[in-house]
Enzyme design. Sequence first.
Site, PDB file in Angstrom:
ATOM      1  N   HIS A   1    -105.732 -27.148 -54.354  1.00  0.00           N
ATOM      2  CA  HIS A   1    -106.519 -28.308 -54.746  1.00  0.00           C
ATOM      3  C   HIS A   1    -107.994 -28.120 -54.418  1.00  0.00           C
ATOM      4  O   HIS A   1    -108.368 -27.205 -53.676  1.00  0.00           O
ATOM      5  CB  HIS A   1    -106.013 -29.578 -54.047  1.00  0.00           C
TER       6      HIS A   1
ATOM      7  N   HIS B   1    -113.932 -29.189 -49.937  1.00  0.00           N
ATOM      8  CA  HIS B   1    -113.283 -27.882 -49.799  1.00  0.00           C
ATOM      9  C   HIS B   1    -112.398 -27.541 -50.980  1.00  0.00           C
ATOM     10  O   HIS B   1    -112.092 -28.381 -51.828  1.00  0.00           O
ATOM     11  CB  HIS B   1    -112.485 -27.790 -48.495  1.00  0.00           C
TER      12      HIS B   1
ATOM     13  N   GLU C   1    -110.286 -23.777 -47.520  1.00  0.00           N
ATOM     14  CA  GLU C   1    -109.099 -24.069 -46.723  1.00  0.00           C
ATOM     15  C   GLU C   1    -107.996 -23.076 -47.095  1.00  0.00           C
ATOM     16  O   GLU C   1    -107.599 -22.995 -48.260  1.00  0.00           O
ATOM     17  CB  GLU C   1    -108.605 -25.498 -46.971  1.00  0.00           C
TER      18      GLU C   1
ATOM     19  N   HIS D   1    -111.268 -18.435 -59.943  1.00  0.00           N
ATOM     20  CA  HIS D   1    -111.857 -17.705 -58.822  1.00  0.00           C
ATOM     21  C   HIS D   1    -112.646 -18.646 -57.934  1.00  0.00           C
ATOM     22  O   HIS D   1    -112.939 -19.789 -58.306  1.00  0.00           O
ATOM     23  CB  HIS D   1    -112.788 -16.588 -59.322  1.00  0.00           C
TER      24      HIS D   1
ATOM     25  N   GLU E   1    -115.829 -14.044 -56.882  1.00  0.00           N
ATOM     26  CA  GLU E   1    -117.015 -13.644 -57.639  1.00  0.00           C
ATOM     27  C   GLU E   1    -118.198 -13.516 -56.690  1.00  0.00           C
ATOM     28  O   GLU E   1    -118.354 -14.299 -55.744  1.00  0.00           O
ATOM     29  CB  GLU E   1    -117.319 -14.677 -58.724  1.00  0.00           C
TER      30      GLU E   1
END
Length: 327
Positions: free
Chosen positions: A102, A180, A241, A268, A314
């Site tokens: 998530h 996060h 996380e 990504h 990336e």
Amino acid sequence: MATTTDTKNYKFNHSMLRVKDPKASVKFYEFLGMSLIKHLQFPEAKFDLYFLAYDSPNALSSGNSTFDREGVIELTHNYGTENDDNYTVNNGNKEPHRGFGHVCISVDNIQAACNRIEQAGYKFQKKLTDGRMKHIAFALDPDGYWVEIVSLKIGTKGADDPNEPSDPSATDPKSYRMNHTMIRVKDAQKSLEFYQDKMGMTLFRTVEQEAAGFNLYFLGYPGEKGVPENGFTADYEGLLELTWNYGTEKDENFKYHDGNSQPQGFGHICVSVDNIDAACQRFETLNVNWKKRLTDGRMKNVAFVLDPDGYWVEIVQNERFAGKANF
């Protein structure tokens, strides 16, 4: 631009999600208070990129260039998916394709924020009143990606006060944070080593849930804000996380879905660096696994390294150090 690189200058810039209908997705994230800060079009390759971030005067990265930020969400739209009745994304939470979990926003008034989202007609994976954990909720974006909602006051007095006003007008989306991004990892020690030693992140907080059989690790770049005191991270943006379920590291055949194999969804995470050439040279000396070096392919201004689970990371130039836009 400097000819060396220092991980103290790195930023966890964005998380990329593939979407079916960009109009619906952009509308949703704008409803959560984010602003469309850049729209890149690649008609020859038949895809567009939409970068959204919190950009009010009180936002942590307010006014910064796109790649000089943290807590950005990049939506990738491949032309035609919006008209394909059979097209769906992998949200990362359904077997056997679990991996990405998530994104999470932290809000000023969690009761009012959740009511506002519900009244707008958006669905929830978990409402505040569901289950044992009454202090978090999970909304669903138009593609079914989970968006965790936590309180900016979590861990402080009155954070979960049920008497807080629940009227939707009692929340200000411009005050929110893109806090996060959660990914599941097979071997916590290998992943922690990668993100700390190779990517230069700092472990901000560890949450051990022994009874439930999992641990959570929150990592980020301290930057000007510094390492949080008392483990309070809800007011940060751009944290990573890691979720580790006990025992997965002992199963040779266990593997999480990276989001880029079929069925696709999450693409990504991205780290922006002070000098992309020097940073990539540093990664070479650390023997990272590459998905794409700078010299590979047509796009010579981005690289991708692989973390221990095969998630793509990336690497892009922070435009503030280069003095010019990347695109």
